[in-house]
Structures are given as structure tokens and as C-alpha cells.
Scaffold this motif. Structure first.
Motif, short mmCIF file in Angstrom:
data_model
loop_
_atom_site.label_atom_id
_atom_site.label_comp_id
_atom_site.label_asym_id
_atom_site.label_seq_id
_atom_site.Cartn_x
_atom_site.Cartn_y
_atom_site.Cartn_z
N VAL A 143 0.87 -1.18 0.00
CA VAL A 143 0.00 0.00 0.00
C VAL A 143 0.91 1.23 0.00
N LEU A 144 0.75 2.06 -1.01
CA LEU A 144 1.57 3.26 -1.15
C LEU A 144 0.82 4.47 -0.62
N GLY A 145 1.45 5.16 0.32
CA GLY A 145 0.92 6.42 0.81
C GLY A 145 1.56 7.57 0.07
N LYS A 146 1.44 8.77 0.59
CA LYS A 146 1.91 9.98 -0.08
C LYS A 146 3.38 9.90 -0.49
N GLN A 147 4.26 9.59 0.44
CA GLN A 147 5.69 9.55 0.14
C GLN A 147 6.03 8.41 -0.82
N ASP A 148 5.44 7.23 -0.60
CA ASP A 148 5.70 6.09 -1.48
C ASP A 148 5.23 6.37 -2.90
N LYS A 149 4.10 7.05 -3.04
CA LYS A 149 3.59 7.40 -4.37
C LYS A 149 4.58 8.33 -5.08
N PHE A 150 5.19 9.24 -4.34
CA PHE A 150 6.17 10.15 -4.92
C PHE A 150 7.33 9.36 -5.53
N PHE A 151 7.88 8.43 -4.76
CA PHE A 151 9.04 7.65 -5.24
C PHE A 151 8.66 6.68 -6.35
N GLY A 153 6.53 7.53 -8.66
CA GLY A 153 6.10 8.35 -9.79
C GLY A 153 4.59 8.41 -9.95
N LEU A 154 3.87 8.19 -8.86
CA LEU A 154 2.40 8.16 -8.90
C LEU A 154 1.77 9.30 -8.10
N ASP A 155 2.49 10.36 -7.87
CA ASP A 155 1.99 11.42 -7.01
C ASP A 155 1.33 12.56 -7.79
N HIS A 156 0.64 12.23 -8.87
CA HIS A 156 -0.03 13.27 -9.64
C HIS A 156 -1.38 13.63 -9.02
N ARG A 158 -4.44 13.39 -9.84
CA ARG A 158 -5.59 12.49 -9.94
C ARG A 158 -5.31 11.12 -9.31
N SER A 159 -4.15 10.95 -8.77
CA SER A 159 -3.81 9.69 -8.10
C SER A 159 -4.68 9.51 -6.87
N GLY A 160 -4.91 8.25 -6.50
CA GLY A 160 -5.66 7.98 -5.29
C GLY A 160 -4.92 8.45 -4.06
N ASP A 161 -5.65 8.56 -2.97
CA ASP A 161 -5.02 8.91 -1.70
C ASP A 161 -4.03 7.82 -1.30
N LEU A 162 -4.40 6.58 -1.62
CA LEU A 162 -3.52 5.42 -1.45
C LEU A 162 -3.50 4.67 -2.78
N VAL A 163 -2.45 3.93 -3.01
CA VAL A 163 -2.39 3.04 -4.17
C VAL A 163 -2.06 1.66 -3.65
N ALA A 164 -2.92 0.70 -3.97
CA ALA A 164 -2.69 -0.68 -3.57
C ALA A 164 -2.08 -1.44 -4.74
N VAL A 165 -1.13 -2.31 -4.43
CA VAL A 165 -0.47 -3.14 -5.44
C VAL A 165 -0.72 -4.59 -5.07
N ALA A 166 -1.20 -5.37 -6.03
CA ALA A 166 -1.51 -6.77 -5.78
C ALA A 166 -0.23 -7.60 -5.80
N ASP A 167 -0.29 -8.74 -5.12
CA ASP A 167 0.85 -9.66 -5.20
C ASP A 167 0.84 -10.36 -6.55
N PHE A 168 1.87 -11.14 -6.80
CA PHE A 168 2.10 -11.75 -8.11
C PHE A 168 0.96 -12.63 -8.58
N ARG A 169 0.25 -13.27 -7.68
CA ARG A 169 -0.81 -14.21 -8.04
C ARG A 169 -2.22 -13.66 -7.90
N SER A 170 -2.35 -12.35 -7.62
CA SER A 170 -3.66 -11.76 -7.38
C SER A 170 -3.93 -10.62 -8.34
N TRP A 171 -5.21 -10.26 -8.46
CA TRP A 171 -5.60 -9.11 -9.27
C TRP A 171 -6.81 -8.45 -8.63
N PHE A 172 -6.90 -7.14 -8.82
CA PHE A 172 -7.99 -6.36 -8.25
C PHE A 172 -9.15 -6.26 -9.23
#
Length: 192
Positions: A143-151, A153-156, A158-172
Motif C-alpha cells: 500500500v503506497l501512501g503519499k511519500q511512497d507514491k512520490f518515489f 512516480g504516482l503522485d499526480h 488524480r492519483s488515489g489517496d492510497l495506491v494498492a499493489v496486488a501480489d504476483f498471483r492476485s488481481w484487483f
């Protein structure tokens, strides 16, 4: 699509053309990396792309071919919006007997696209609870918060307040309905 791109080139001479050819996209999403099931699409796209490249090259146009992402086999769907609904964070309204998200009345929403989901939190009072739920959900790797999104490259803006990333075997999924009979009509429009 390819024939339309050729027509546009002949009629309008654009300085840039971006052409999306979905042949492999949908078949790979439906069948995964089962090359026996997608071999027809592979042959089709080879012919279409070959014809399109030849067309552009004969006109002296530089061609760049790319893919927007790679596909891997997955086995676990993660329904973030259904989890949010269980918590009372998503407001549902009935439209012609089907469920629809009331965006203005919801507290948190996941805009999911395969292995990434942008989480929009409309009620700041639940921000910590949303993050805790995401971090404890099987299939969510990060789960990427504000600082993680910056690093990342997702801190634009329209980006979500948080960005979730699925593991290798999962999808949202974007699914928010609990009863398939009440799924929105568009849920059945694309056979993936």
C-alpha cells in the motif's frame, strides 16, 4: 481499428498516431498464458501489425511498437470495493433494479485496474481504517501512501489517496455488487 488508422493517415496526415490493437489483451486476460488457446489471436495480430507497419513504412513514417503491460497467470481476485461495501464505506443506489455506486455518498472507493488500485478516501476520518484493511487483505502486497507514491512516480493530482499493489498471483476487480443479478449492465459487456 488498423484499417481506421490507415484511413485517418490517408485523409488527415496526423503528426502522431497511437493505435491500440486489443487482440492479445483480451485473449490473455481470458485465458492467461495458455498459448494453445491464444494461438489464433497471435496469428491474427501478426497479420494486422505486419500490414500496418508496411503501410506506415511505405509512407516514410517511423513506427514504434510497444506493449503497455505484461500479463501473468493469476488465481486470486481481490474485491476491494466489496470489502469497502461491507464496512459501509461505499454507498449503493438502485438504478433500474441494478446496483450502482453513489460516488458522492461514498466514503472510500477503489478504482482498480488489474494489479493496481487507486483508493480515493472521501472521509478523512476513516483513512487509517482503510489503510489497515488494505494491508491486512490477502492478495495486497503493498500500500503506497503519499511519500511512497512520490518515489513510485504516482503522485499526480488524480492519483488515489492510497495506491494498492496486488501480489504476483492476485488481481484487483472493480466489483462492488454482492448479488450477480444486481450487477450493473456494463459488467457483462466485455468477456474477460
Amino acid at each position: 481499428i488498423a484499417e481506421s488508422a490507415k484511413w485517418i493517415e490517408e485523409k488527415c496526415w496526423p503528426s502522431l498516431s497511437l493505435v491500440y490493437l486489443p487482440h492479445l489483451d483480451y485473449d490473455l486476460q481470458r485465458h492467461g498464458l495458455n498459448f494453445e488457446k491464444i494461438s489464433g489471436a497471435l496469428g491474427e495480430i501478426d497479420a494486422v501489425v505486419g500490414s500496418l507497419i508496411l503501410f506506415y513504412e511505405q509512407r516514410g513514417i517511423k513506427v514504434i511498437l510497444l506493449s503497455e503491460y505484461g500479463i501473468t497467470d493469476v488465481e486470486r481476485p481481490v474485491h476491494l470495493n466489496r470489502l469497502f461495501r461491507e464496512k459501509g464505506w461505499i454507498s449503493i443506489k438502485a438504478e433500474l433494479g441494478r446496483d450502482a455506486i453513489d460516488l458522492g455518498g461514498s466514503k472510500a472507493i477503489a478504482m482498480a485496474d488489474h494489479q493496481v488500485a487507486h483508493i480515493y478516501i472521501l472521509d478523512p476520518a476513516i483513512a487509517r481504517d482503510v489503510r489497515d484493511l488494505l494491508e491486512s487483505t490477502p492478495g495486497v502486497q503493498q500500500v503506497l501512501g503519499k511519500q511512497d507514491k512520490f518515489f513510485a512516480g504516482l503522485d499526480h493530482e488524480r492519483s488515489g489517496d492510497l495506491v494498492a499493489v496486488a501480489d504476483f498471483r492476485s488481481w484487483f476487480t472493480y466489483y462492488f455488487w454482492e448479488d450477480d443479478r444486481k450487477a450493473p449492465d456494463y459488467a457483462r459487456c466485455v468477456d474477460i
